[in-house]
Write a protein that holds these residues in place. Structure first.
Motif, PDB file in Angstrom:
ATOM      1  N   ALA A 156       0.834  -1.199   0.000  1.00  0.00           N
ATOM      2  CA  ALA A 156       0.000   0.000   0.000  1.00  0.00           C
ATOM      3  C   ALA A 156       0.869   1.250   0.000  1.00  0.00           C
ATOM      4  CB  ALA A 156      -0.910   0.002   1.226  1.00  0.00           C
ATOM      5  N   ALA A 157       0.483   2.232  -0.818  1.00  0.00           N
ATOM      6  CA  ALA A 157       1.217   3.493  -0.896  1.00  0.00           C
ATOM      7  C   ALA A 157       0.257   4.574  -1.390  1.00  0.00           C
ATOM      8  CB  ALA A 157       2.410   3.369  -1.838  1.00  0.00           C
ATOM      9  N   PRO A 158       0.489   5.836  -0.992  1.00  0.00           N
ATOM     10  CA  PRO A 158      -0.409   6.939  -1.395  1.00  0.00           C
ATOM     11  C   PRO A 158      -0.086   7.426  -2.807  1.00  0.00           C
ATOM     12  CG  PRO A 158       1.313   7.772   0.036  1.00  0.00           C
ATOM     13  CD  PRO A 158       1.526   6.289  -0.057  1.00  0.00           C
ATOM     14  N   LEU A 159      -0.551   6.716  -3.816  1.00  0.00           N
ATOM     15  CA  LEU A 159      -0.136   6.995  -5.191  1.00  0.00           C
ATOM     16  C   LEU A 159      -0.666   8.337  -5.696  1.00  0.00           C
ATOM     17  CD1 LEU A 159       1.739   5.230  -6.878  1.00  0.00           C
ATOM     18  CD2 LEU A 159      -0.226   4.599  -8.264  1.00  0.00           C
ATOM     19  N   ASP A 160      -1.750   8.837  -5.135  1.00  0.00           N
ATOM     20  CA  ASP A 160      -2.213  10.159  -5.544  1.00  0.00           C
ATOM     21  C   ASP A 160      -1.206  11.231  -5.150  1.00  0.00           C
ATOM     22  OD1 ASP A 160      -2.768   9.664  -2.849  1.00  0.00           O
ATOM     23  OD2 ASP A 160      -4.597  10.856  -2.845  1.00  0.00           O
ATOM     24  N   LEU A 161      -0.605  11.096  -3.963  1.00  0.00           N
ATOM     25  CA  LEU A 161       0.449  12.021  -3.546  1.00  0.00           C
ATOM     26  C   LEU A 161       1.736  11.793  -4.333  1.00  0.00           C
ATOM     27  CD1 LEU A 161       0.135  11.971   0.355  1.00  0.00           C
ATOM     28  CD2 LEU A 161      -0.500  13.843  -1.178  1.00  0.00           C
ATOM     29  N   ILE A 162       2.075  10.530  -4.524  1.00  0.00           N
ATOM     30  CA  ILE A 162       3.306  10.197  -5.239  1.00  0.00           C
ATOM     31  C   ILE A 162       3.260  10.749  -6.662  1.00  0.00           C
ATOM     32  CG2 ILE A 162       4.581   8.254  -6.248  1.00  0.00           C
ATOM     33  CD1 ILE A 162       3.857   6.704  -3.642  1.00  0.00           C
ATOM     34  N   SER A 163       2.124  10.647  -7.319  1.00  0.00           N
ATOM     35  CA  SER A 163       2.018  11.119  -8.700  1.00  0.00           C
ATOM     36  C   SER A 163       2.023  12.638  -8.795  1.00  0.00           C
ATOM     37  CB  SER A 163       0.759  10.547  -9.358  1.00  0.00           C
ATOM     38  OG  SER A 163      -0.405  11.041  -8.729  1.00  0.00           O
ATOM     39  N   ALA A 164       1.967  13.319  -7.650  1.00  0.00           N
ATOM     40  CA  ALA A 164       2.069  14.777  -7.609  1.00  0.00           C
ATOM     41  C   ALA A 164       3.463  15.241  -7.218  1.00  0.00           C
ATOM     42  CB  ALA A 164       1.048  15.341  -6.622  1.00  0.00           C
ATOM     43  N   SER A 165       4.414  14.333  -7.170  1.00  0.00           N
ATOM     44  CA  SER A 165       5.769  14.650  -6.725  1.00  0.00           C
ATOM     45  C   SER A 165       6.374  15.790  -7.540  1.00  0.00           C
ATOM     46  CB  SER A 165       6.658  13.408  -6.858  1.00  0.00           C
ATOM     47  OG  SER A 165       7.994  13.703  -6.564  1.00  0.00           O
TER      48      SER A 165
END
Length: 529
Positions: A156-165
């Motif tokens: 599990a990982a917060p991909l919505d945040l990651i994709s906003a890097s």
């Protein structure tokens, strides 16, 4: 810079000029201002033109050239659509589905599809440079149709945040125009982004280093008033930048010293903005070679630093640090504030055989040339150490030289103390620990040279905890900071920056977003004169 200190400066005297670099249409608008938006920066801009591996000052330009699936809004603490219009996640946080925006084209004319987006992310992962670690959780990416991306994660990982890097999340065309290699194409100052601007010219080593031009067919449109060109100037001296702002030669200065910022607030025709940041200044101690291999000496240097004096001297441009993680992010931990204790510093130095009445100690330190705030820290530390029979040999350097020395494969050529700023790659504290304190070979940003398997294991647990158990993640971050800063004393967080911007009064629509440090999203601006 040094803003992040992820920069590599351009060697004086070398000049490379690239014009007409990109396939995107570059032109002046039919109406509106003809003068460019001119950003004055205190170091060189471009270190790495590859959006997969870029991890330095060029963020201020790249975020206007390339785009990601999402963008983080620090004001609302929410993730907003960008190249993806919507997204969903499975209850277990291990499957994420993104729907891409229709009608987007890259600057080379190719259309954005799920297959192209997948190829760009997979290339970033494969090259494993810069902030590519943000995608470590990704197991597979599926493209069931041209508008849909399905990510299946290993954990599990917060991909919505990651994709906003701010780094490592750019979506780009992996095909170089003309059929050549993409890396070679990019290195010449070309781009394959989807953003509102494209590279018009790159003058490596010159004061006006980079110019961007308007992409005529940008999906976001050009209705209303916009800047149709952007310039980035390398101006190391803040007083020069200030004069250029006052005369109208530049539009925006990313950071003034406290005295000039106070003055700017009273100047007619200028605007100012102060914003709490996610960016802090840290002194890293060399744990692998030299006198700071001794934890007792490291603790003595920590105790000698005048933290409160530094905050007072910088007059509102910084706030006190409590550990490594700034307020506003998971992992921020109260109670880790440090204060000067010269008596304790003397006791510890004596214990190690140095200090008052014992053997003299000499320490080397490197910091950013042209950064007045870092110079204030160096002055205060040098004075405090002098009274403890310690000589500080502090050297201001352009980032390329400073970082090269820090990464040297010869431990004898490295510094004892390395000073640089850091900020998160995406709105989470993980980037500090993964980059700065996790063991790495070759050396990159882990400039304490720490190699500790227990610390590595604790760091590697953090993303799963953030995605599945926020209270436990907070506790883990706090415990890890106490281990690193108190027990092992590998670094000293010095302060958290308060961004202080000054810019032309005719600029409307500017909002500082600390999730993208020092970036001005120029297309969002509304020039009025």
């Amino acid at each position: 810079m040094s803003w992040r200190m992820r920069a590599v400066a351009i060697t004086a005297g070398l000049a490379l000029t690239v014009t007409g670099c990109s396939g995107g249409a570059v032109r002046k608008a039919a109406s509106g201002p003809t003068r460019p938006f001119v950003y004055s920066y205190n170091l060189n801009v471009v270190t790495d033109w590859d959006p997969a591996t870029s991890y330095s000052n060029e963020i201020i330009a790249m975020q206007n050239i390339y785009e990601s699936l999402t963008r983080y809004d620090a004001a609302t603490k929410s993730v907003r659509p960008l190249l993806a219009t919507r997204w969903t996640s499975a209850p277990d946080g291990r499957t994420w589905t993104f729907t891409l925006r229709d009608g987007v084209r890259f600057h080379d004319g190719n259309a954005l599809t799920s297959a192209v987006a997948k190829a760009s992310i997979e290339r970033t992962i494969k090259l494993a440079g810069g902030a590519a670690y943000i995608w470590d959780a990704v197991k597979t990416i599926d493209t069931p149709d041209p508008r849909t991306l399905v990510f299946r994660l290993k954990y599990a990982a917060p991909l919505d945040l990651i994709s906003a890097s701010d780094y490592g999340a750019y979506i780009y065309d992996t095909t170089a125009p003309g059929g050549g290699g993409l890396k070679a194409y990019l290195d010449k100052g070309h781009d394959t982004g989807t953003g509102p601007y494209t590279v018009a010219s790159w003058n490596k080593g010159q004061e006006t280093e980079l110019r961007l031009g308007q992409v005529k067919d940008y999906w976001g449109g050009w209705s209303g008033s916009h800047y149709t060109s952007v310039e980035f100037r390398d101006t190391p001296q803040v007083t020069t930048a200030w004069q250029q702002l006052r005369t109208g030669d530049v539009s925006f200065v990313g950071r003034l010293n406290p005295q000039l910022f106070a003055q700017a607030k009273g100047v007619r025709g200028l605007k100012t903005q102060a914003t709490p940041s996610f960016q802090n200044l840290i002194a890293f101690f060399n744990t692998a070679s030299g006198p700071l291999q001794d934890v007792t000496v490291r603790k003595a240097v920590q105790a000698a630093i005048d933290y409160d004096g530094m905050v007072a001297a910088l007059k509102g441009s910084v706030t006190a640090a409590s550990g490594v993680v700034p307020n506003g992010l998971i992992g921020a931990t109260p109670g880790l504030e440090a204060h000067q204790n010269t008596a304790e510093a003397a006791r510890l130095l004596n214990q190690a055989g140095y200090g008052p009445g014992k053997k003299q100690l000499t320490l080397s330190l490197t910091y950013a040339q042209g950064d007045d705030d870092q110079q204030t820290f160096v002055t205060l530390l040098s004075s405090a150490l002098k009274g403890l029979n310690v000589t500080l040999r502090a050297k201001p350097m352009q980032w390329d030289a400073q970082w090269s020395q820090g990464k040297s494969g010869d431990p004898g050529k490295r510094q004892d103390i390395f000073v640089m700023y850091w900020y998160p790659d995406y709105p989470d504290a993980f980037g500090w620990f993964k980059n700065l304190f996790h063991s790495a070979r070759p050396v990159s940003f882990n400039l304490t040279y720490l190699d500790d398997s227990g610390v590595d294991a604790a760091i590697e647990r953090l993303p799963r905890l953030v995605a599945t158990d926020r209270p436990q993640a907070q506790a883990a971050y706090a415990a890890l900071q106490r281990t690193l800063l108190v027990d092992k004393a590998v670094a000293a967080p010095l302060y958290v920056q308060q961004y202080q911007r000054a810019y032309a009064g005719g600029i409307g629509g500017y909002t500082d977003n600390p999730a993208y440090p020092n970036v001005v999203f120029v297309h969002d601006l509304r020039p009025t004169g």
